[in-house]
Design a protein around this motif. Sequence first.
Motif, PDB file in Angstrom:
ATOM      1  N   VAL A 108       0.846  -1.055  -0.050  1.00 38.99           N
ATOM      2  CA  VAL A 108       0.087   0.180   0.115  1.00 38.99           C
ATOM      3  C   VAL A 108       0.981   1.205   0.016  1.00 38.99           C
ATOM      4  O   VAL A 108       0.389   2.366  -0.828  1.00 38.99           O
ATOM      5  CB  VAL A 108      -1.126  -0.099   1.123  1.00 38.99           C
ATOM      6  CG1 VAL A 108      -1.783   1.352   1.497  1.00 38.99           C
ATOM      7  CG2 VAL A 108      -1.777  -1.294   1.033  1.00 38.99           C
ATOM      8  N   GLY A 109       1.887   1.336   0.683  1.00 39.78           N
ATOM      9  CA  GLY A 109       3.003   2.529   0.717  1.00 39.78           C
ATOM     10  C   GLY A 109       3.847   2.551  -0.274  1.00 39.78           C
ATOM     11  O   GLY A 109       4.423   3.510  -0.301  1.00 39.78           O
ATOM     12  N   SER A 110       3.797   1.558  -1.376  1.00 32.77           N
ATOM     13  CA  SER A 110       4.748   1.643  -2.148  1.00 32.77           C
ATOM     14  C   SER A 110       4.481   2.438  -3.431  1.00 32.77           C
ATOM     15  O   SER A 110       3.086   2.331  -3.687  1.00 32.77           O
ATOM     16  CB  SER A 110       5.228   0.333  -2.879  1.00 32.77           C
ATOM     17  OG  SER A 110       6.138   0.335  -3.854  1.00 32.77           O
ATOM     18  N   SER A 111       4.882   3.239  -4.279  1.00 35.11           N
ATOM     19  CA  SER A 111       4.597   4.044  -5.306  1.00 35.11           C
ATOM     20  C   SER A 111       4.939   3.275  -6.500  1.00 35.11           C
ATOM     21  O   SER A 111       4.808   3.876  -7.869  1.00 35.11           O
ATOM     22  CB  SER A 111       5.227   5.407  -5.388  1.00 35.11           C
ATOM     23  OG  SER A 111       6.696   5.052  -5.433  1.00 35.11           O
ATOM     24  N   LEU A 112       5.454   2.127  -6.593  1.00 30.70           N
ATOM     25  CA  LEU A 112       5.982   1.331  -7.716  1.00 30.70           C
ATOM     26  C   LEU A 112       4.855   0.495  -8.247  1.00 30.70           C
ATOM     27  O   LEU A 112       3.971  -0.150  -7.624  1.00 30.70           O
ATOM     28  CB  LEU A 112       7.111   0.294  -7.374  1.00 30.70           C
ATOM     29  CG  LEU A 112       8.418   0.999  -6.910  1.00 30.70           C
ATOM     30  CD1 LEU A 112       9.395  -0.045  -6.368  1.00 30.70           C
ATOM     31  CD2 LEU A 112       9.011   2.124  -7.790  1.00 30.70           C
ATOM     32  N   ILE A 113       4.742   0.320  -9.535  1.00 31.80           N
ATOM     33  CA  ILE A 113       3.752  -0.071 -10.368  1.00 31.80           C
ATOM     34  C   ILE A 113       4.276  -0.966 -11.371  1.00 31.80           C
ATOM     35  O   ILE A 113       5.313  -0.742 -12.065  1.00 31.80           O
ATOM     36  CB  ILE A 113       2.585   0.711 -11.020  1.00 31.80           C
ATOM     37  CG1 ILE A 113       1.942   1.531  -9.837  1.00 31.80           C
ATOM     38  CG2 ILE A 113       1.528  -0.019 -11.634  1.00 31.80           C
ATOM     39  CD1 ILE A 113       0.980   2.599 -10.434  1.00 31.80           C
ATOM     40  N   GLY A 114       4.175  -2.440 -11.412  1.00 30.71           N
ATOM     41  CA  GLY A 114       4.500  -3.401 -12.287  1.00 30.71           C
ATOM     42  C   GLY A 114       3.569  -3.625 -13.355  1.00 30.71           C
ATOM     43  O   GLY A 114       2.701  -4.432 -13.354  1.00 30.71           O
ATOM     44  N   ARG A 115       3.738  -2.907 -14.755  1.00 36.37           N
ATOM     45  CA  ARG A 115       2.912  -2.865 -15.705  1.00 36.37           C
ATOM     46  C   ARG A 115       3.078  -4.178 -16.538  1.00 36.37           C
ATOM     47  O   ARG A 115       2.015  -4.691 -17.120  1.00 36.37           O
ATOM     48  CB  ARG A 115       3.065  -1.868 -16.757  1.00 36.37           C
ATOM     49  CG  ARG A 115       2.668  -0.328 -15.992  1.00 36.37           C
ATOM     50  CD  ARG A 115       2.961   0.712 -16.762  1.00 36.37           C
ATOM     51  NE  ARG A 115       2.540   2.171 -16.425  1.00 36.37           N
ATOM     52  CZ  ARG A 115       1.292   2.728 -15.988  1.00 36.37           C
ATOM     53  NH1 ARG A 115       0.128   1.756 -16.567  1.00 36.37           N
ATOM     54  NH2 ARG A 115       1.074   3.718 -15.511  1.00 36.37           N
ATOM     55  N   THR A 116       4.309  -4.683 -16.355  1.00 34.40           N
ATOM     56  CA  THR A 116       4.638  -6.089 -17.359  1.00 34.40           C
ATOM     57  C   THR A 116       4.417  -7.262 -16.659  1.00 34.40           C
ATOM     58  O   THR A 116       4.731  -8.231 -17.090  1.00 34.40           O
ATOM     59  CB  THR A 116       5.961  -5.793 -18.045  1.00 34.40           C
ATOM     60  OG1 THR A 116       7.066  -5.630 -17.017  1.00 34.40           O
ATOM     61  CG2 THR A 116       6.015  -4.484 -18.892  1.00 34.40           C
ATOM     62  N   TYR A 117       4.276  -7.081 -15.303  1.00 35.07           N
ATOM     63  CA  TYR A 117       4.390  -8.295 -14.388  1.00 35.07           C
ATOM     64  C   TYR A 117       2.907  -8.872 -14.534  1.00 35.07           C
ATOM     65  O   TYR A 117       1.950  -8.432 -14.284  1.00 35.07           O
ATOM     66  CB  TYR A 117       4.600  -7.969 -12.784  1.00 35.07           C
ATOM     67  CG  TYR A 117       4.822  -9.036 -11.997  1.00 35.07           C
ATOM     68  CD1 TYR A 117       6.203  -9.801 -12.174  1.00 35.07           C
ATOM     69  CD2 TYR A 117       3.822  -9.681 -11.311  1.00 35.07           C
ATOM     70  CE1 TYR A 117       6.348 -10.852 -11.349  1.00 35.07           C
ATOM     71  CE2 TYR A 117       4.241 -10.736 -10.440  1.00 35.07           C
ATOM     72  CZ  TYR A 117       5.197 -11.485 -10.425  1.00 35.07           C
ATOM     73  OH  TYR A 117       5.613 -12.265  -9.535  1.00 35.07           O
TER      74      TYR A 117
END
Length: 407
Positions: A46-55
């Motif tokens: 929840v606190g992370s700003s990373l988004i994995g678009r290809t995962y």
Amino acid sequence: MSLWSQMGLQEGTSVLGVEVQGLYDYSMFIIVMVFSFVGYFLLKVVGSSLIGRTYSDSQLLEFVWTILPFWFLLALGLPSIKLLYLMDEVNLPEATIKAVGHQWYWTYEYSDIRGSSYKFDSYMVPDSLLEGGYRLLEVDNRCAVPSLLRMRGLVTSDDVIHSWAIPSSSIKVDGVPGRINQIQMCFLRPGVFYGQCSELCGVNHSFMPICVESVSVEIYTNWIIDNHNEVLAGMDKKDDSWTWWGLLVAVVKAVGRSIYWVGSMYAMFLYYLFYYSMYIPVKFVVFSSWDLGCWFVESSVAFGKWCLWFSVSPVEASLYAVMYLAGNLWGGLVFVVTSPVKAVVWLVSGIFKGIVNFGSFSYSVFEAVMHSLTSFTDDSFHEFVMREVNLNTKKFLWIIMDRYKNG
């Protein structure tokens, strides 16, 4: 009994209570660990700003989060089921107490000594007559039980459904009209333990407490015999023919129980000694591992020779390896085409043997886990309880025989 700001269970006052408390601590450890693990990763995501678009997916991750909950549930379920069956087991009790529920009081009966039935009613002490003790928990006649002696509790009801419960001893037995339920009891120390009816039984459901007083075996035995003598005296029984007969029955009962206990313990010791020290190693270490070990040694030697050959002449070694694999594949294909029945039989027998070996190994592992989860207490506690119970059993029988002799 419960104290202010108490977070866990009450301190176990019986063998069953100690086991239940151990199960509670064990379960809470696993639950807190799982909640901490899940909560940590939840906050991290929840606190992370990373988004994995290809995962897209991960087979390994899905396998792990499927297997781990299974093992956690297995670790929680096996000891729970084991303890559940131990709670229902009543093994050779020395004394019996019968609790009969009424609206709204309890009746206790002691009927396994001297062929008579001694019983009394137990009512809650009202506030106007209460001198010390606990409000809504104190009674006029307490249920007396011996400490460190195997007992059987019988619970029934005369009108509606009641429930005879002592939380500190992990005892809760429903009293159903027309039916008798039983439970094994073995209190660890003298004391006074409180409980209440735990089944809605009417308007005064909250005013039929349970008060059990655990005393030493000597006090309990003399008390119950004296009360039975009063009952017999009130019935004007003049026949003394029961004295020697009762002595003979008590002696035969004591000898029979001693032989049964010694024989069962010795047989159990020999069984587990043979099973875990001889049968399991011979079956799964010698038999099952012999073929695999021989194949591994032969394959390792052959592979080592091939590596030496490859270091000297890599082309010839590579051609030999290709020809060896092709020959095996061709031989297998020819075997399947020319003898399809034998090939199917060989394949089915191999699969069947694999399933049988896997099932046998899984059953042995399951049995070992069940055996290891028999109890949450250490061996010193078991030795202490068994030693004191056996000593108190001898005292109990000796006092009864001595009182029988003296009439």
